[in-house]
Design a protein around this motif. Structure first.
Motif, PDB file in Angstrom:
ATOM      1  N   PHE A 251       0.826  -1.205   0.000  1.00  0.00           N
ATOM      2  CA  PHE A 251       0.000   0.000   0.000  1.00  0.00           C
ATOM      3  C   PHE A 251       0.866   1.263   0.000  1.00  0.00           C
ATOM      4  O   PHE A 251       0.616   2.196  -0.769  1.00  0.00           O
ATOM      5  CB  PHE A 251      -0.940   0.009   1.215  1.00  0.00           C
ATOM      6  CG  PHE A 251      -1.897   1.150   1.180  1.00  0.00           C
ATOM      7  CD1 PHE A 251      -3.073   1.054   0.475  1.00  0.00           C
ATOM      8  CD2 PHE A 251      -1.595   2.349   1.809  1.00  0.00           C
ATOM      9  CE1 PHE A 251      -3.947   2.128   0.405  1.00  0.00           C
ATOM     10  CE2 PHE A 251      -2.460   3.420   1.740  1.00  0.00           C
ATOM     11  CZ  PHE A 251      -3.646   3.310   1.041  1.00  0.00           C
ATOM     12  N   ILE A 252       1.873   1.275   0.839  1.00  0.00           N
ATOM     13  CA  ILE A 252       2.728   2.463   0.907  1.00  0.00           C
ATOM     14  C   ILE A 252       3.481   2.653  -0.411  1.00  0.00           C
ATOM     15  O   ILE A 252       3.582   3.767  -0.930  1.00  0.00           O
ATOM     16  CB  ILE A 252       3.716   2.344   2.087  1.00  0.00           C
ATOM     17  CG1 ILE A 252       2.948   2.373   3.400  1.00  0.00           C
ATOM     18  CG2 ILE A 252       4.735   3.467   2.053  1.00  0.00           C
ATOM     19  CD1 ILE A 252       3.823   2.173   4.607  1.00  0.00           C
ATOM     20  N   SER A 255       1.199   4.088  -2.996  1.00  0.00           N
ATOM     21  CA  SER A 255       0.878   5.491  -2.724  1.00  0.00           C
ATOM     22  C   SER A 255       2.043   6.380  -3.129  1.00  0.00           C
ATOM     23  O   SER A 255       1.849   7.423  -3.768  1.00  0.00           O
ATOM     24  CB  SER A 255       0.585   5.686  -1.235  1.00  0.00           C
ATOM     25  OG  SER A 255      -0.504   4.906  -0.836  1.00  0.00           O
ATOM     26  N   ALA A 256       3.240   5.967  -2.758  1.00  0.00           N
ATOM     27  CA  ALA A 256       4.412   6.774  -3.094  1.00  0.00           C
ATOM     28  C   ALA A 256       4.558   6.901  -4.601  1.00  0.00           C
ATOM     29  O   ALA A 256       4.806   7.989  -5.129  1.00  0.00           O
ATOM     30  CB  ALA A 256       5.667   6.135  -2.492  1.00  0.00           C
ATOM     31  N   THR A 258       2.261   6.666  -6.824  1.00  0.00           N
ATOM     32  CA  THR A 258       1.163   7.458  -7.385  1.00  0.00           C
ATOM     33  C   THR A 258       1.444   8.946  -7.264  1.00  0.00           C
ATOM     34  O   THR A 258       1.324   9.696  -8.244  1.00  0.00           O
ATOM     35  CB  THR A 258      -0.151   7.106  -6.668  1.00  0.00           C
ATOM     36  OG1 THR A 258      -0.391   5.712  -6.840  1.00  0.00           O
ATOM     37  CG2 THR A 258      -1.309   7.901  -7.221  1.00  0.00           C
ATOM     38  N   LEU A 259       1.820   9.379  -6.076  1.00  0.00           N
ATOM     39  CA  LEU A 259       2.090  10.810  -5.898  1.00  0.00           C
ATOM     40  C   LEU A 259       3.269  11.248  -6.767  1.00  0.00           C
ATOM     41  O   LEU A 259       3.229  12.314  -7.398  1.00  0.00           O
ATOM     42  CB  LEU A 259       2.358  11.119  -4.421  1.00  0.00           C
ATOM     43  CG  LEU A 259       1.179  10.830  -3.468  1.00  0.00           C
ATOM     44  CD1 LEU A 259       1.556  11.155  -2.031  1.00  0.00           C
ATOM     45  CD2 LEU A 259      -0.061  11.643  -3.869  1.00  0.00           C
TER      46      LEU A 259
END
Lengths: 494, 494, 494
Positions: A251-252, A255-256, A258-259
């Motif tokens: 998940f992390i 997210s990283a 994606t940003l």
């Protein structure tokens, strides 16, 4: 390339029926239920709710959604190839899973003369299927369904053998499959597309574009993959805290990436706008990058950094490496799988090696020898008995040091890349055989070849070039092609 | 048919508010929590994590996705009826579930003057809802939302009574619901559409077409159904190895029918191309065909063969039987439910009977009497005590032989078909009542009747027939209709 | 408003990279695994299958689907803003979750100098993310991605502080988050949009329309939310019967509001047709309305009535209150969040208070003091010891009476509304800072500002106004605008 018939009326049924007869024969002769699915193995001591299926089935359904809806929508991004992307994905995935059940069954679940079959085999087969679908990305829009099936027929056994060698002899740690799944799939796909090189498409293709709706559909595919990726990366880890960490890291990492993908997409665009292809692909890089070390104690911060690094490599790959490969190396990688699965897989592998080198009992406690099973002491070592008091049921290992384990990871990396690239190249030559209904250059990326299409399937395309009613359809089609070419040129010049 | 008003302003609210007042009254008077949802039934011995909800809820959510997204997208395949397909599915499903909670609650969960309510009731109600939605397929595009609600109002009790008779008196094995769900739904739907026969539509309808986007959307629906079908077929089986087998067989059956569907689709098309309607429907045939024997020890190979057989029957049904039924028997089966649910259900039923006849202790061990509960020895039989030592808690059965059980399956088959067809025909006559806002022939398959549509809703249609800006909208509409008719003719002649 | 640059090339990367550096620094310095994810905390007593992750992860994935696919599709309903709706949702959600992990981590999971991180933190962060996405609905189409990120940056801490005050000091019951999530999100969003008021849009905007496909996509989003809402409302309840009831009540509430929404939609439309915006939004009202009392013994009937009431309030809000707020109060609430989350949240809060006042041991048994933990007797009270024999491990509470608890709920309601509105207004002023790339009025609701769009992105729009090929694109664009304005006028007059 000479125009060959793309009529599937005889070829496709013949291939599919012959395969199915073979499947059924193998099922009849060699497949039985495993001990969790066979009624005879249940005793009065069996608690039905402790059936292994309950541990695995939720992860299986999540991966199913990724395979059929995630990949299906993601690959439907060409404006005139929505049917092809989604439907060939459906066909290829179904065929790959059935074939993998049998081939992997022979290598992994075969004893007493039978393949023992349960939900766990399905999860393994879905991983083999993911491999095929990733490779499919390299040749999307340029292959007939028959070629895809033949590719699957060949890729699954090569994958199963590689998997067997790497897991049985090299014994590596790769919970998220960064080496075995992503790198294998990538270099196999590149091998295939290298052989299937089409010189007529070096300048791009007039139909190699997305439409407003196909872009949105493709983002939906990305979101399906994004949402369920933690299940993919954690499905085969040890139960308990290991699986928990695999979920968190994935998940992390996602997210990283994606940003980072949003940041880089705006930064690398001359007008400072976002590009949908980046959102659709590069956001997912983090899921691959955390793969090889996903169940280890790498810390959440490291997962974040890995996501950012993977995303950056992937984005730069799309921007600079893919055009280079296409123009200089004759590698036309349609969906850029080398960026999303190759570069990220390499980073992941390196990170896994670092994590292995740094792993010690201080950080992991005695469960070190559960995660890195091959570092457990050998049978008879007094240290083993000591550990078995702390972890009852710990199996003896090979007594490898961290450094030895790392070397085996490196060996696995090179053998995987070697075997997959070789397999891919040979497969590519098979796919060039006649009778496999390869579409001609001008009919690539076009559903009209293999599907009955509704009359409006290219309507938005025609509209955007403002056809008039007076022209005949043929004239219109020509004008569309010319204008698309102009448009392509402009894009290239801009 | 004379043009009647299709204005819903009074009718729909009146029907819905009256129903809801009745629902609320029944809820107030007769519905309470079951022992897993009622706080008073929890003691200091209760382990909250052993609440039955945790066994059922994951299967419930999977089925929810099938009902609302799977059916919703699948039914949205008409180019001008996307709102209708998806939104009327939403309305009908919601109404059907609420109504089924109460009606099935009376037959199955009623004791001490109350319906006892928990997640298990919801799963049962979703099955009743699936029945209604399958029947809906027979009349898609030709009925008003009010007619659909009235159909639901009548179908749910007929289904609940049939279910009660078949399960309580005939006591059959039908884990996947091939008899109770698919055959019932099919013959009910055919009964309805037989009565609602529209002679004006015998030559087809100009709007009875899909568009590029609606076809893709519909495939997404298929994929949602495909992915979660194992949960549907296994939700009501015994826990443990039975549920495990149900998942495996459903997956294999679906895979077999998918590969067969692709083969037959290309083979039966004159140009050797794939037809989207086949991909959308026929691929799913295997899920129905394995239904009646889905939890039995039929072997994976048998599941594969069943999938292929079901698919072949379904495909030939679409090709030859549906046109025959429409032209000779006045049965206009819009989505071909007789192929996907009827023919496959009959095969499934036959397979179930074979599996029952072949079931013995050698294959199943003592758990034979758990799966086939009615074959367990009667109370007092010494054999029962013997078995209860092997399976603690085994309940006494009826001491049926395999052959007796098979005869009861046949009886269930005929009573289900009889009751459903009769119920469907009577329901059809009710639906012909005035005031139910049935659309006129020319407005079938068109969202404009019941929805505020955006101005572009028929744009791709218009475009594909190359309208010019000079014509007035009316002239355009007429031209579209004429050209669609021409097009339809051509298709028929080709 | 003066035209400012909307080029994201520098701003967006700068913002995102700076934030990410800060995230990584905090992760490195302060985030470690919680005891269910840390290998060191596992002993030979640990049963891996009892890891808390297995209780929470299924609910987490369901909520993930809601956040990324549900909200994503739902917000993509504008015809020219499909990319924006879906992709900005993706960006904002990802950023919000990462930021919330750290901020909520400090308030809720911080001890021994570290934030302890596991799947439970992710669920909490997804709730904070839902708050941000609801507020996003108020300003959809009128904000740049940079403004959305800044809003997230400010909203998450205000939310975390409010949550901390309300849960730690006021100690309220609000399992479904009607007060904390929906009311907070609503009034924060209204505060922001109040400050960002655009006088140029009072008469509506020519692009503020949906297309046929965007409407269907948006309904899919609704269905994703509908299907998984029971998981959302029950994710943070007590395990066991409480969670079971939360699922049942949410399902019933949603069903009631869906049926009511269809009735009211037809009733309030002059032509007696259904309006897609109602189906997309108002059907969901029941999920919010049951929120505050979702785990209590309110009875299924009460859940049904709450669903109907919430839906009615929501529908009347869309019809009468939203236009009033827009024209008289300068509150341009783009998606009508005040109806779907504000009005329903207020009803939910009132219902929660009633349920609290009526709760007694007769209905709940001793588990009353588990659900209403603050009503449990204080430490040392002999009643506590008595209860602890019935419920081992019951923690001492505050000895509140029902009436006291109700008063605290009221206090929580007002403080939440106060803090959120204030926070929203201040955030609004920050969003007016220059350099945040706010789009000018005429480019609101248009993907062309922030995305590379395919040439056909506005094709259906152009088509529906019958462009001719002879006109230049500029003339065409102008005609479209004029005709849309005319069209808008007509809609308003009708």
């Amino acid at each position: 390339m000479k125009k060959r018939s793309t009529n599937l009326r005889v070829r496709l049924p013949v291939f599919l029926f012959v395969s199915q007869v073979i499947f059924v024969a193998i099922y009849f002769g060699f497949v039985t239920y495993d001990e969790h699915a066979d009624a005879r193995f249940q005793t009065n001591q069996t608690n039905p709710m402790h059936n292994d299926m309950y541990k695995d089935y939720p992860f299986f359904t999540d991966i199913q959604v990724m395979i059929f809806l995630g990949f299906g929508c993601l690959l439907a991004f060409f404006r005139l190839y929505g049917f092809g992307g989604m439907v060939f994905n459906f066909l290829t995935a179904t065929f790959a899973i059935q074939w993998a059940i049998l081939v992997q069954g022979y290598f992994q679940f075969y004893h007493n003369g039978k393949i023992h079959f349960g939900v766990m085999n399905l999860i393994n087969a879905e991983f083999a299927c993911a491999v095929v679908l990733i490779s499919f990305g390299a040749v999307l829009g340029k292959t007939s369904p028959l070629q895809l099936l033949v590719m699957t027929l060949l890729e699954v056994p090569v994958f199963a053998v590689t998997e067997w060698i790497v897991l049985k002899y090299l014994k590596i740690n790769d919970a998220g499959g960064s080496i075995l799944i992503h790198l294998f799939a990538c270099y196999f796909g590149l091998g295939v597309t290298f052989v299937l090189y089409r010189s007529g498409l070096t300048e791009g293709h007039v139909k190699e574009n997305s439409s407003y709706h196909s872009d949105i559909l493709s983002v939906m595919g990305t979101l399906f993959l994004w949402v369920f990726w933690p299940s993919f990366n954690s499905a085969l880890t040890l139960k308990g805290d290991d699986q928990h960490r695999a979920i968190l890291h994935t998940f992390i990492g996602l997210s990283a990436s994606t940003l980072t993908a949003f940041a880089l997409s705006a930064m690398l665009n001359k007008k400072g706008k976002l590009t949908m292809a980046d959102i659709q692909n590069v956001t997912l890089a983090g899921g691959v990058t955390v793969g090889a070390s996903v169940d280890m104690m790498i810390s959440p911060a490291a997962a974040y950094v890995l996501g950012m690094m993977g995303c950056t490599a992937c984005m730069l790959g799309y921007k600079y490496l893919s055009p280079f490969l296409a123009q200089r190396c004759r590698i036309q990688d349609q969906c850029g799988i080398h960026n999303l699965h190759g570069l990220t897989g390499l980073i992941s592998c390196a990170a896994g090696i670092c994590a292995i080198l740094m792993a010690d009992e201080e950080v992991y406690g005695p469960s070190l020898y559960e995660i890195f099973t091959h570092r457990a002491p050998v049978e008879g070592d007094p240290k083993l008995q000591e550990l078995q008091m702390l972890i009852p049921g710990l199996k003896p290992g090979l007594g490898r040091t961290a450094r030895e384990q790392a070397l085996f990871q490196v060996a696995a990396l090179f053998s995987t890349i070697g075997l997959s690239a070789l397999g891919g190249i040979l497969t590519g030559y098979v796919l060039k055989l006649p009778y496999l209904a390869a579409p001609s250059d001008d009919l690539c990326f076009d559903d009209v070849v293999f599907f009955e299409v509704p009359p409006d399937y290219d309507a938005p395309l025609k509209l955007s070039y403002k056809m008039t009613a007076e022209e005949s359809p043929d004239v219109q089609h020509q004008r569309v092609v010319i204008q698309l070419m102009d448009n392509n040129m402009e894009n290239k010049c801009a």
